[in-house]
Each structure stands twice: as structure tokens, then as C-alpha cells.
Design a protein around this motif. Structure first.
Motif, PDB file in Angstrom:
ATOM      1  N   ASP A 135       0.982  -1.122   0.018  1.00 13.16           N
ATOM      2  CA  ASP A 135       0.151   0.027   0.025  1.00 13.16           C
ATOM      3  C   ASP A 135       0.841   1.336  -0.042  1.00 13.16           C
ATOM      4  O   ASP A 135       1.757   1.243   0.873  1.00 13.16           O
ATOM      5  CB  ASP A 135      -0.967  -0.006   1.231  1.00 13.16           C
ATOM      6  CG  ASP A 135      -1.920   1.071   1.129  1.00 13.16           C
ATOM      7  OD1 ASP A 135      -2.964   0.612   1.144  1.00 13.16           O
ATOM      8  OD2 ASP A 135      -1.521   2.217   1.195  1.00 13.16           O
ATOM      9  N   ILE A 136       0.371   2.291  -0.709  1.00  8.79           N
ATOM     10  CA  ILE A 136       1.307   3.395  -0.991  1.00  8.79           C
ATOM     11  C   ILE A 136       1.533   4.354   0.256  1.00  8.79           C
ATOM     12  O   ILE A 136       2.474   4.815   0.653  1.00  8.79           O
ATOM     13  CB  ILE A 136       0.943   4.289  -2.147  1.00  8.79           C
ATOM     14  CG1 ILE A 136       1.975   5.111  -2.690  1.00  8.79           C
ATOM     15  CG2 ILE A 136      -0.360   5.035  -1.821  1.00  8.79           C
ATOM     16  CD1 ILE A 136       1.995   5.714  -4.035  1.00  8.79           C
ATOM     17  N   ASP A 137       0.559   4.146   1.120  1.00 11.44           N
ATOM     18  CA  ASP A 137       0.655   4.621   2.558  1.00 11.44           C
ATOM     19  C   ASP A 137       1.173   3.945   3.515  1.00 11.44           C
ATOM     20  O   ASP A 137       1.149   4.327   4.716  1.00 11.44           O
ATOM     21  CB  ASP A 137      -0.786   5.230   2.911  1.00 11.44           C
ATOM     22  CG  ASP A 137      -1.450   6.310   1.949  1.00 11.44           C
ATOM     23  OD1 ASP A 137      -0.679   7.032   1.207  1.00 11.44           O
ATOM     24  OD2 ASP A 137      -2.360   6.707   2.378  1.00 11.44           O
ATOM     25  N   SER A 138       1.963   3.130   3.058  1.00  8.67           N
ATOM     26  CA  SER A 138       2.740   2.091   4.384  1.00  8.67           C
ATOM     27  C   SER A 138       3.593   3.128   5.081  1.00  8.67           C
ATOM     28  O   SER A 138       4.301   3.908   4.768  1.00  8.67           O
ATOM     29  CB  SER A 138       3.561   1.037   3.363  1.00  8.67           C
ATOM     30  OG  SER A 138       2.805   0.282   3.025  1.00  8.67           O
ATOM     31  N   TYR A 143       8.756   0.618   4.032  1.00 12.95           N
ATOM     32  CA  TYR A 143       9.530   1.334   3.203  1.00 12.95           C
ATOM     33  C   TYR A 143      10.979   1.127   3.168  1.00 12.95           C
ATOM     34  O   TYR A 143      11.802   0.789   2.380  1.00 12.95           O
ATOM     35  CB  TYR A 143       9.518   2.943   2.663  1.00 12.95           C
ATOM     36  CG  TYR A 143       8.067   2.962   1.856  1.00 12.95           C
ATOM     37  CD1 TYR A 143       8.005   2.841   0.613  1.00 12.95           C
ATOM     38  CD2 TYR A 143       6.865   3.424   2.371  1.00 12.95           C
ATOM     39  CE1 TYR A 143       7.086   2.822  -0.216  1.00 12.95           C
ATOM     40  CE2 TYR A 143       5.735   3.589   1.752  1.00 12.95           C
ATOM     41  CZ  TYR A 143       5.819   3.145   0.162  1.00 12.95           C
ATOM     42  OH  TYR A 143       4.731   3.498  -0.333  1.00 12.95           O
ATOM     43  N   PRO A 155       4.042  -0.478  -5.666  1.00  8.95           N
ATOM     44  CA  PRO A 155       3.060   0.022  -4.793  1.00  8.95           C
ATOM     45  C   PRO A 155       1.842   0.163  -5.419  1.00  8.95           C
ATOM     46  O   PRO A 155       1.536   0.145  -6.619  1.00  8.95           O
ATOM     47  CB  PRO A 155       3.702   1.456  -4.632  1.00  8.95           C
ATOM     48  CG  PRO A 155       4.654   1.653  -5.647  1.00  8.95           C
ATOM     49  CD  PRO A 155       4.852   0.136  -6.481  1.00  8.95           C
ATOM     50  N   PHE A 156       0.747   0.190  -4.667  1.00  6.31           N
ATOM     51  CA  PHE A 156      -0.685   0.180  -5.103  1.00  6.31           C
ATOM     52  C   PHE A 156      -1.469   1.287  -4.247  1.00  6.31           C
ATOM     53  O   PHE A 156      -0.890   1.558  -3.169  1.00  6.31           O
ATOM     54  CB  PHE A 156      -1.678  -1.125  -5.114  1.00  6.31           C
ATOM     55  CG  PHE A 156      -1.729  -1.332  -3.691  1.00  6.31           C
ATOM     56  CD1 PHE A 156      -0.794  -2.551  -3.259  1.00  6.31           C
ATOM     57  CD2 PHE A 156      -2.715  -1.227  -3.303  1.00  6.31           C
ATOM     58  CE1 PHE A 156      -1.081  -2.972  -2.031  1.00  6.31           C
ATOM     59  CE2 PHE A 156      -3.380  -1.850  -1.787  1.00  6.31           C
ATOM     60  CZ  PHE A 156      -2.312  -2.569  -1.231  1.00  6.31           C
ATOM     61  N   ARG A 157      -2.530   1.933  -4.910  1.00  6.79           N
ATOM     62  CA  ARG A 157      -3.306   3.098  -4.139  1.00  6.79           C
ATOM     63  C   ARG A 157      -3.706   2.522  -2.880  1.00  6.79           C
ATOM     64  O   ARG A 157      -4.482   1.391  -2.884  1.00  6.79           O
ATOM     65  CB  ARG A 157      -4.377   3.595  -5.251  1.00  6.79           C
ATOM     66  CG  ARG A 157      -4.471   4.830  -4.964  1.00  6.79           C
ATOM     67  CD  ARG A 157      -5.569   5.416  -6.108  1.00  6.79           C
ATOM     68  NE  ARG A 157      -6.909   4.800  -5.834  1.00  6.79           N
ATOM     69  CZ  ARG A 157      -7.902   5.493  -6.121  1.00  6.79           C
ATOM     70  NH1 ARG A 157      -7.795   6.483  -7.138  1.00  6.79           N
ATOM     71  NH2 ARG A 157      -9.276   4.928  -6.014  1.00  6.79           N
ATOM     72  N   HIS A 158      -3.721   3.468  -1.996  1.00 11.07           N
ATOM     73  CA  HIS A 158      -4.132   3.190  -0.574  1.00 11.07           C
ATOM     74  C   HIS A 158      -5.432   2.424  -0.713  1.00 11.07           C
ATOM     75  O   HIS A 158      -6.496   2.942  -0.836  1.00 11.07           O
ATOM     76  CB  HIS A 158      -4.109   4.494   0.005  1.00 11.07           C
ATOM     77  CG  HIS A 158      -4.624   4.255   1.502  1.00 11.07           C
ATOM     78  ND1 HIS A 158      -4.018   3.464   2.476  1.00 11.07           N
ATOM     79  CD2 HIS A 158      -5.753   4.782   2.453  1.00 11.07           C
ATOM     80  CE1 HIS A 158      -4.631   3.588   3.591  1.00 11.07           C
ATOM     81  NE2 HIS A 158      -5.766   4.358   3.746  1.00 11.07           N
ATOM     82  N   ARG A 167      -2.297  -5.180  -9.789  1.00  8.84           N
ATOM     83  CA  ARG A 167      -0.900  -5.376  -9.888  1.00  8.84           C
ATOM     84  C   ARG A 167      -0.338  -6.931  -9.558  1.00  8.84           C
ATOM     85  O   ARG A 167       0.452  -7.223 -10.319  1.00  8.84           O
ATOM     86  CB  ARG A 167      -0.374  -4.816  -8.428  1.00  8.84           C
ATOM     87  CG  ARG A 167      -0.454  -3.028  -8.385  1.00  8.84           C
ATOM     88  CD  ARG A 167       0.305  -2.412  -9.346  1.00  8.84           C
ATOM     89  NE  ARG A 167      -0.025  -1.000  -8.988  1.00  8.84           N
ATOM     90  CZ  ARG A 167      -1.015  -0.442  -9.549  1.00  8.84           C
ATOM     91  NH1 ARG A 167      -1.847  -0.960 -10.264  1.00  8.84           N
ATOM     92  NH2 ARG A 167      -1.172   0.877  -9.371  1.00  8.84           N
ATOM     93  N   TYR A 185      -3.959   2.468   9.560  1.00 12.33           N
ATOM     94  CA  TYR A 185      -3.276   3.508   8.948  1.00 12.33           C
ATOM     95  C   TYR A 185      -2.966   4.608   9.909  1.00 12.33           C
ATOM     96  O   TYR A 185      -4.298   5.053  10.077  1.00 12.33           O
ATOM     97  CB  TYR A 185      -3.390   3.659   7.488  1.00 12.33           C
ATOM     98  CG  TYR A 185      -3.068   2.662   6.684  1.00 12.33           C
ATOM     99  CD1 TYR A 185      -1.606   2.485   6.057  1.00 12.33           C
ATOM    100  CD2 TYR A 185      -4.100   1.584   6.195  1.00 12.33           C
ATOM    101  CE1 TYR A 185      -1.442   1.379   5.155  1.00 12.33           C
ATOM    102  CE2 TYR A 185      -3.737   0.485   5.367  1.00 12.33           C
ATOM    103  CZ  TYR A 185      -2.366   0.244   4.787  1.00 12.33           C
ATOM    104  OH  TYR A 185      -2.070  -0.640   4.337  1.00 12.33           O
ATOM    105  N   PRO A 363      -0.159  11.412   3.828  1.00  7.00           N
ATOM    106  CA  PRO A 363      -0.431  11.205   2.709  1.00  7.00           C
ATOM    107  C   PRO A 363      -0.969  12.335   2.085  1.00  7.00           C
ATOM    108  O   PRO A 363      -1.386  13.296   2.558  1.00  7.00           O
ATOM    109  CB  PRO A 363      -1.572  10.230   2.812  1.00  7.00           C
ATOM    110  CG  PRO A 363      -1.967  10.175   4.222  1.00  7.00           C
ATOM    111  CD  PRO A 363      -0.832  10.834   4.918  1.00  7.00           C
TER     112      PRO A 363
END
Ligand SMILES: Cc1ncc(COP(=O)(O)O)c(C=O)c1O
Length: 400
Positions: A135-138, A143, A155-158, A167, A185, A363
Motif C-alpha cells: 500500500d502506498i501509504d505504508s 519502506y 506499490p498500489f493505491r491506498h 498489480r 493506517y 499522505p
């Protein structure tokens, strides 16, 4: 000579501009005395704590404190060694047993922090030919775990189930795949749709790691987290957690039912090449984890606090990170950094501490006042908190 620190000049400038307007530095607050999980003395005044992630209020629990003192007396102040050399004491085994019981899982491995648990597990299990889908908001530690390893990062959208599925479908079917999700999150306090996501991962033959840092102890019938609440805990391959939130001390861990899990103790560099936690810390953690198993009343009260604060802030006119309360984190959206810092200071002047969060940690470039509730906040304190938000919000023009 090129000054290696000149790359930080824009940040230095931004900080100087903020402080030259007379604002207190929101990132340099000192807790002069901590009276309880919900009250400290800051700048000489009583301050309600609403930004500590001390969700279950275990830091002053008498049994937890007594266990720490006893271990300090019996085993000394530190281990001075790695877990694989002289740094495994009975206390380290005991806290791993407590975690296995808490999650009803076969294996538990304790790290010196949650950050290191992510760094170690992610970089060790996903290798050169493998893919990490995240998840992009990890969290930064996820990261950084990816950066330490050699896997390809996708990465994929939150919280977007379809984006995750797309993906996964594009990756070679035979490749090793690790999907990394979080239960809650921490920036907006929103919860992942784990039920659907885990199903998508299993259909694609991917292993799943869930970081439950912000849900352990609180979410789920037995406090095992969002994976428990959504009924998928048995389908998750690895759960990462921390002792620095609901458990009330410091440390990190991974639990798993994977039959080959124990080999990680020999190959995971952030586990092997660092000193183990002090005996007093693992003793407090083990006591706290065992008490968290039996804390349904506290969980219920924390939900009440979260619902009441969310509804009250909304009624006052603040914009919040989620439409409904989903966790013990409630994020108040600020229009910009200057207003956010002014509101943060006005709240502190009122006697309330919250976290100011700003890009790049947040984010979509948002500035947030992050509130994290505690099971020990009383009804009166939640009322006081709402009164302080009303006064500070009007003084700074955030609400009318
Ligand atoms: C989602 C998440 N994972 C891991 C960590 C790291 O935990 P620790 O404080 O134990 O290093 C944090 C801490 O903020 C977190 O929010």
C-alpha cells in the motif's frame, strides 16, 4: 568541499520561517513530568495527552511497573548482547511465549523495536527474484525494510482492492510475492479492507504480512487486531507489531504459523546484529501482553471515547480523516502547515497535547493534528478535550 548537509536547506528555511513568526517548535516539546498515561506537565502546566499511542494505558499499570523493577533487580540493566549470543534471557523467551499465547500462533520473534521488526522481516523474506506489493501509504519502516532488501517493489493505491488485484495479476505467476498491509493506517486512522485484500492475495498465490502496530490490544474481540476483527487472522502469514503503543514499553515482534519461521533467527540481520532488549523491558512487555488478553472492558471504553471525540469534533466543524471512527486515531485535517502549527500551539496553551503531522510523513501533502485516544481517558477528560478544541479552533480561525 561540498557541504553534504546543504540538501536540507529548504527544510531549514521552512522551519526558520515558521519559528520566526513566534510559534513554539512543535517537534521539540519536553515532557517535564509524566503523571499518568493521560496527563503530563509540559511548559510547567498540566497537559492532557492525546497524542501518545498509549492506547490501553499500560505504562503505569502497577503489575507492569513491578515486573520491570523486579527484572532490573534480578537481571541488571541490559544484556549487552545479541539474541543469538549472550542476549537471550528467560525474559526474552517469556515475552515470546506471551505473544504466542496472545495471537494463538506457533512462533514469535522479538526485535528491539517495531521499526527493526519490519526492517528485518521484510528484507529477509523477500529476496532478489521476489516481488513486494505494498500500500502506498505504508509506514516508513516498511519502506525502509523494502530498501534494505533486494526485491522488486510494486506499490498500489491506498486501500484499493482492485488496484492490488491488478498489480498481482501482472506479476509472473511463479514469482515469490509478499503483500504488505497495515491493519490501521496511522495517519488518518483508517482501517484496511483486510478480508477482501487477503482473499485477493491468496487467489494470486501471494504471502501476506500485516503490520498491526495501531490495532494490537484494542481492535478485535481479543485485541489481536484488524485481521482478527475481519476474520482472516488464520490466512495471514506474518503479523508485525510493536511494544511501543498498546503494550506501553519498547520493542517489536513478528508472529507466524509458518513451519520454517525459526530459521529467520539466524539470517535476519536486524535481529542478529544488534543488542537485545533490556530484561526490565521484556518483563514489562510480557506482563502487559498477558493483561491485554483480558481487557474487554477497556477496549469497550476506548471505543466509546473514540466515537464521542469523533462526533464532538465533527459537530464543532472540524474536517476529519474518516467519516466514521474506525480506530483510536482521529485525524483533524488542517488547511496548511502554518494554521496546523498555530492550532497545535493554541491547543498546548489550553493544556492539550496532540501530534502535528506534516508532509512527507502524511499522505497527499496533508497537515494533520493526530489525536490518539487512551482507554484511560475519562469521560470528563474527553469533555475537556472537546472544550479545548472549541476554544483553540475559534482563536485560530479554524472553526467559526
Ligand atoms: C505502522 C507502524 N509500524 C511500525 C512502527 C514502528 O514501531 P516502533 O516504535 O516499535 O519502532 C510504527 C511506529 O510508529 C508504526 O506506526
Amino acid at each position: 568541499m561540498t557541504d553534504l548537509l546543504s540538501k536540507f536547506d529548504p527544510l531549514i528555511q521552512q522551519r526558520d520561517d515558521l519559528l520566526s513568526s513566534g510559534l513554539t517548535d512543535p517537534f521539540a516539546l519536553v515532557m517535564e513530568k509524566v503523571e499518568s498515561p493521560t496527563v503530563a506537565i509540559c511548559n510547567g502546566r498540566r497537559t492532557i495527552l492525546l497524542g501518545t499511542y498509549n492506547y490501553m494505558g499500560m505504562t503505569f499499570d502497577p503489575d507492569v511497573v513491578a515486573a520491570g523493577k523486579q527484572a532490573l533487580d534480578e537481571f541488571g540493566s541490559g544484556t549487552t548482547g545479541s539474541r543469538v549470543l549472550n542476549g537471550t534471557y528467560v525474559g526474552h523467551k517469556a515475552v515470546e511465549e506471551a505473544l504466542k499465547d496472545f495471537y494463538a500462533m506457533d512462533h514469535a520473534m522479538v526485535f528491539s523495536t517495531g521499526y527493526q521488526a519490519n526492517l528485518g522481516i521484510i528484507s529477509t523474506i523477500a529476496g532478489k527474484e521476489d516481488y513486494i506489493i505494498l500500500d502506498i501509504d505504508s509506514h516508513a519502516s516498511i519502506y525502509d525494510g523494502c530498501a534494505l532488501g533486494n526485491a522488486q517493489i510494486v506499490p498500489f493505491r491506498h486501500n484499493d482492492i482492485e488496484a492490488l488485484e491488478k498489480r498481482l495479476k501482472r506479476l509472473p505467476p511463479e514469482a515469490g510475492k509478499l503483500v504488505i498491509l497495515e491493519g490501521v493506517y496511522s495517519m488518518l486512522g483508517d482501517v484496511a479492507p483486510l478480508k477482501e485484500m487477503v482473499a485477493v492475495c491468496k487467489a494470486a498465490g501471494a504471502m501476506v504480512l500485516v503490520d498491526e502496530a495501531h490495532s494490537m490490544g484494542f481492535i478485535g474481540e481479543r485485541g489481536r487486531g484488524v485481521a482478527e476483527a475481519q476474520g482472516v487472522i488464520d490466512d495471514v502469514d506474518f503479523i508485525i507489531g510493536t511494544f511501543s503503543k498498546s503494550v506501553g514499553t519498547v520493542g517489536g515482534f513478528c508472529v507466524s504459523n509458518h513451519p520454517k519461521f525459526e530459521i529467520l533467527r539466524l539470517v535476519c540481520r536486524p535481529y542478529v546484529f544488534t543488542a537485545s532488549l533490556p530484561p526490565s523491558v521484556v518483563a514489562t512487555a510480557a506482563t502487559s501482553i498477558r493483561k491485554l488478553m483480558d481487557s474487554a472492558d477497556k477496549r469497550a471504553h476506548l471505543w466509546e471515547n473514540s466515537k464521542r471525540l469523533h462526533a464532538g469534533l465533527r459537530q464543532l466543524g472540524f474536517k476529519l480523516g474518516t467519516d466514521e471512527p474506525q480506530s483510536a486515531i482521529i485525524a483533524v485535517l488542517m488547511p496548511d502547515l502554518e494554521t496546523g502549527a498555530a492550532m497545535w500551539e493554541a491547543l498546548l496553551d489550553e493544556g492539550l497535547y496532540v501530534n502535528l503531522a506534516r508532509p512527507p510523513a502524511t499522505p497527499a501533502g496533508m497537515t494533520l493534528l493526530r489525536c490518539s485516544l487512551c482507554a484511560l481517558h475519562t469521560n470528563e477528560q474527553v469533555g475537556e478535550i472537546l472544550g479545548m478544541f472549541a476554544a483553540a479552533g475559534r482563536a485560530t480561525g479554524c472553526i467559526s
